[in-house]
Design a protein around this motif. Structure first.
Motif, short mmCIF file in Angstrom:
data_model
loop_
_atom_site.label_atom_id
_atom_site.label_comp_id
_atom_site.label_asym_id
_atom_site.label_seq_id
_atom_site.Cartn_x
_atom_site.Cartn_y
_atom_site.Cartn_z
N TYR A 22 -13.60 41.31 -102.99
CA TYR A 22 -14.62 41.36 -101.96
C TYR A 22 -14.66 40.08 -101.14
CZ TYR A 22 -17.71 38.82 -105.26
OH TYR A 22 -18.26 37.92 -106.13
N TYR A 23 -13.86 39.07 -101.54
CA TYR A 23 -13.66 37.95 -100.64
C TYR A 23 -12.36 37.24 -100.97
CZ TYR A 23 -15.67 34.42 -103.99
OH TYR A 23 -15.95 33.60 -105.06
N ARG A 24 -11.91 36.48 -99.99
CA ARG A 24 -10.67 35.73 -100.09
C ARG A 24 -10.97 34.32 -99.61
NH1 ARG A 24 -5.95 34.89 -96.80
NH2 ARG A 24 -4.01 35.04 -98.00
N THR A 25 -10.60 33.32 -100.42
CA THR A 25 -10.89 31.94 -100.07
C THR A 25 -9.83 31.04 -100.68
OG1 THR A 25 -12.68 30.29 -99.95
CG2 THR A 25 -12.41 31.46 -102.04
N ALA A 26 -9.99 29.74 -100.52
CA ALA A 26 -8.96 28.80 -100.95
C ALA A 26 -9.59 27.50 -101.43
CB ALA A 26 -8.00 28.50 -99.79
N TYR A 27 -8.81 26.73 -102.16
CA TYR A 27 -9.19 25.35 -102.41
C TYR A 27 -9.29 24.65 -101.08
CZ TYR A 27 -8.57 25.67 -107.44
OH TYR A 27 -8.71 26.01 -108.76
N ALA A 28 -10.16 23.65 -101.01
CA ALA A 28 -10.40 23.01 -99.72
C ALA A 28 -10.50 21.50 -99.86
CB ALA A 28 -11.67 23.56 -99.09
N LEU A 29 -10.14 20.82 -98.80
CA LEU A 29 -10.28 19.36 -98.70
C LEU A 29 -11.64 19.07 -98.09
CD1 LEU A 29 -8.66 16.60 -98.98
CD2 LEU A 29 -8.27 16.84 -96.51
N VAL A 30 -12.42 18.23 -98.74
CA VAL A 30 -13.75 17.86 -98.27
C VAL A 30 -13.73 16.38 -97.90
CG1 VAL A 30 -16.21 17.82 -98.80
CG2 VAL A 30 -14.74 19.54 -99.86
N ALA A 31 -14.19 16.07 -96.69
CA ALA A 31 -14.18 14.69 -96.22
C ALA A 31 -15.40 14.44 -95.33
CB ALA A 31 -12.90 14.38 -95.45
N LYS A 32 -15.74 13.19 -95.14
CA LYS A 32 -16.84 12.85 -94.25
C LYS A 32 -16.44 13.05 -92.80
CE LYS A 32 -19.05 9.27 -97.11
NZ LYS A 32 -19.40 7.83 -97.19
N GLN A 33 -17.41 13.46 -92.01
CA GLN A 33 -17.19 13.51 -90.57
C GLN A 33 -16.91 12.09 -90.07
OE1 GLN A 33 -17.08 16.27 -88.88
NE2 GLN A 33 -18.26 17.80 -90.03
N GLY A 34 -15.91 11.94 -89.20
CA GLY A 34 -15.57 10.63 -88.67
C GLY A 34 -14.68 9.81 -89.57
N SER A 35 -14.21 10.40 -90.67
CA SER A 35 -13.36 9.66 -91.61
C SER A 35 -11.91 9.59 -91.17
CB SER A 35 -13.43 10.33 -92.99
OG SER A 35 -12.86 11.64 -92.93
N GLY A 36 -11.54 10.39 -90.17
CA GLY A 36 -10.15 10.47 -89.76
C GLY A 36 -9.36 11.48 -90.55
N LEU A 37 -10.02 12.16 -91.51
CA LEU A 37 -9.33 13.14 -92.34
C LEU A 37 -9.72 14.58 -91.99
CD1 LEU A 37 -9.57 11.37 -95.83
CD2 LEU A 37 -7.72 11.24 -94.14
N GLU A 38 -10.55 14.74 -90.95
CA GLU A 38 -11.01 16.09 -90.61
C GLU A 38 -9.88 16.98 -90.11
OE1 GLU A 38 -14.21 13.35 -88.74
OE2 GLU A 38 -12.10 13.21 -89.32
N GLU A 39 -8.85 16.37 -89.54
CA GLU A 39 -7.76 17.16 -88.98
C GLU A 39 -6.63 17.41 -89.98
OE1 GLU A 39 -8.16 18.53 -86.04
OE2 GLU A 39 -10.11 17.52 -85.99
N VAL A 40 -6.77 16.87 -91.17
CA VAL A 40 -5.75 17.06 -92.19
C VAL A 40 -5.81 18.51 -92.68
CG1 VAL A 40 -5.04 16.46 -94.54
CG2 VAL A 40 -5.71 14.66 -92.93
N THR A 41 -4.69 19.21 -92.65
CA THR A 41 -4.65 20.62 -93.05
C THR A 41 -3.73 20.89 -94.24
OG1 THR A 41 -2.89 21.11 -91.47
CG2 THR A 41 -5.18 21.39 -90.70
N THR A 42 -3.00 19.87 -94.68
CA THR A 42 -2.08 20.04 -95.80
C THR A 42 -1.99 18.75 -96.59
OG1 THR A 42 0.23 20.45 -96.43
CG2 THR A 42 -0.16 19.54 -94.24
N LEU A 43 -1.71 18.86 -97.87
CA LEU A 43 -1.61 17.67 -98.71
C LEU A 43 -0.34 16.88 -98.45
CD1 LEU A 43 -3.02 19.10 -102.06
CD2 LEU A 43 -4.21 17.83 -100.28
#
Length: 293
Positions: free
Chosen positions: A121-142
């Motif tokens: 009933y749903y599909r989701t993934a592990y996720a990267l959590v970071a602070k806004q303004g940290s420079g890591l918001e645009e990271v999409t892959t490890l």
């Protein structure tokens, strides 16, 4: 698949010796409608197997999204709602579903053989959590170079730990325990607390936990589902419900409920911040909530 990091989550109810069928006391019962119910504890009651302290999934106050889904399904089934609460760790399936103390686990990953799964009933993934303004918001892959040298929180033994190791990120990683007693500890809450204090630069959590804690944070944190990994284990999973292996009629009934109520299910999940994904790994948002994943 019960090492998703849920409880810390679902990818593994690791090491559970599930005794799911053939219980001596499994008695056939007939509901008011005349339908034969081989396995249900009580045909008039929706009895859910749940953790008493594991938000955002469930708690004994009825505050989790699995509690809300239980309320929805009980209303649709015109049944009373009841719970068998037990910490979701080693022994959970055996003590609850396998012992006929309840009839459904509301969150169960496809591919886990400890019980029979319904349609997802749903599909989701592990996720990267970071602070806004940290420079890591645009990271999409490890694999992203911007993660090199960063202190990243990870729940030990979960699939993304392997991906981190492949990409040389474990040297500065801060591990959090996988197997915990959820009545007293929460690896997700501890990780988010460390992120808020600046003790880690980012954290990797199972999607529902990532979204829930990120939404609660002040200011809210940024969540990026890790759907673009090219090495290591897959980090995207489908989640359904778990029933006993012999309970085919009950499974079919739940499948119908999922299909008929998918928009309402999506709304509940989104209200809790769960990062929902469609089959093309595109986000399901409030604007697209009427569409099934």
């Amino acid at each position: 698949m019960r090492r998703l990091g849920r409880r810390p989550i679902l990818l593994a109810l690791a090491g559970v010796a599930a005794c799911l069928v053939g219980r001596d006391f499994a008695q056939a019962q007939v509901s008011d409608s005349g339908e034969l119910s081989i396995e249900l504890v009580d045909p008039k009651v929706l009895r859910i197997c749940a953790d008493p302290r594991n938000l955002p999934f469930s708690n004994d106050k009825g505050e989790g999204f699995e509690n809300k889904l239980g309320e929805l399904f009980a209303e649709k089934l015109q049944k009373k709602l009841d719970y068998m609460y037990f910490p979701q760790a080693t022994g959970f399936v055996r003590v609850t579903l396998g012992s006929h103390r309840c009839d459904v686990i509301m969150g169960f990953p496809q591919g886990d053989d400890l019980a029979q799964g319904t349609n997802p009933y749903y599909r989701t993934a592990y996720a990267l959590v970071a602070k806004q303004g940290s420079g890591l918001e645009e990271v999409t892959t490890l694999e992203d170079e911007r993660l090199k040298g960063k202190h990243i929180g990870i729940v030990a033994g979960t699939p993304p730990a392997t991906n981190m190791a492949v990409n040389g990120l474990m040297g500065n990683a801060k591990p959090y325990p996988l197997m915990i007693d959820t009545r007293y500890d929460s690896s997700a809450a501890a990780m988010i607390g460390d992120l808020a204090k600046g003790e880690i630069d980012a954290g990797i959590l199972w999607g529902p936990m990532a979204g829930y804690y990120a939404k609660k944070a002040n200011p809210p944190l940024h969540v990026t589902p890790l759907v673009k990994e090219t090495t290591g284990p897959k980090l995207v999973y489908r989640i359904g419900m778990g029933v006993r292996a012999a309970d085919q009629n009950w499974k079919r009934q739940l499948n119908r409920l999922i299909q008929e109520n998918q928009p309402a299910i999506n709304k509940i999940l989104l209200d809790f911040g769960v990062p929902l994904l469609d089959d093309n790994n595109q986000p399901i948002t409030a604007e697209t909530v009427s569409k099934s994943p």
